[in-house]
Design a protein around this motif. Sequence first.
Motif, short mmCIF file in Angstrom:
data_model
loop_
_atom_site.label_atom_id
_atom_site.label_comp_id
_atom_site.label_asym_id
_atom_site.label_seq_id
_atom_site.Cartn_x
_atom_site.Cartn_y
_atom_site.Cartn_z
N VAL A 87 13.04 -3.58 -4.26
CA VAL A 87 11.75 -3.53 -3.58
C VAL A 87 10.78 -4.40 -4.36
CG1 VAL A 87 9.85 -2.05 -2.84
CG2 VAL A 87 12.20 -1.20 -2.72
N TYR A 88 10.16 -5.36 -3.67
CA TYR A 88 9.23 -6.29 -4.29
C TYR A 88 7.80 -5.94 -3.89
CZ TYR A 88 13.43 -9.00 -5.05
OH TYR A 88 14.68 -9.40 -5.44
N PRO A 89 6.86 -5.95 -4.83
CA PRO A 89 5.46 -5.68 -4.47
C PRO A 89 4.89 -6.86 -3.68
CG PRO A 89 5.63 -6.18 -6.80
CD PRO A 89 7.03 -6.13 -6.27
N ASP A 143 0.82 -1.22 0.00
CA ASP A 143 0.00 0.00 0.00
C ASP A 143 0.85 1.27 0.00
OD1 ASP A 143 -2.35 -1.53 0.05
OD2 ASP A 143 -2.34 -1.61 2.24
N GLY A 144 1.92 1.27 -0.78
CA GLY A 144 2.76 2.45 -0.91
C GLY A 144 3.86 2.57 0.14
N ASP A 145 3.79 1.77 1.20
CA ASP A 145 4.83 1.76 2.23
C ASP A 145 5.83 0.66 1.93
OD1 ASP A 145 3.59 3.82 3.72
OD2 ASP A 145 2.32 2.36 4.75
N VAL A 146 7.10 0.93 2.17
CA VAL A 146 8.14 -0.09 1.98
C VAL A 146 8.55 -0.61 3.35
CG1 VAL A 146 10.44 -0.58 1.12
CG2 VAL A 146 8.93 0.95 -0.17
N LEU A 147 8.35 -1.91 3.55
CA LEU A 147 8.73 -2.57 4.80
C LEU A 147 10.00 -3.37 4.58
CD1 LEU A 147 5.26 -4.08 5.77
CD2 LEU A 147 6.22 -1.91 6.51
#
Length: 91
Positions: free
Chosen positions: A80-82, A51-55
């Motif tokens: 960064v992987y969706p 949801d637009g945040d990168v964890l």
Amino acid sequence: MLAFVLAIGMSFAFTSEAPGDLVLEIDGVLYQSPIDCQGQGENCTARISIDGDVLEVQVLRETANGDYVDAKTGVPSTTVYPFSSLTEVTP
């Protein structure tokens, strides 16, 4: 006919994990790791976009007795992987 096709498709959507598998735990659910953690040195983490945040999520390696330990790597990943690309695993 559509139900039959969907049933076959869903059978491939979930995979079993074998000892040594690399997984991510997100909200109590295990997913196959999109990265392979090779080497030693630092904690192996995967960057996941939700949801637009990168964890940044710790990659876990399953041991022979079914426990999980933090995976290590010699080369950190910056990709960064969706979240939608992750595959859920079943115990």
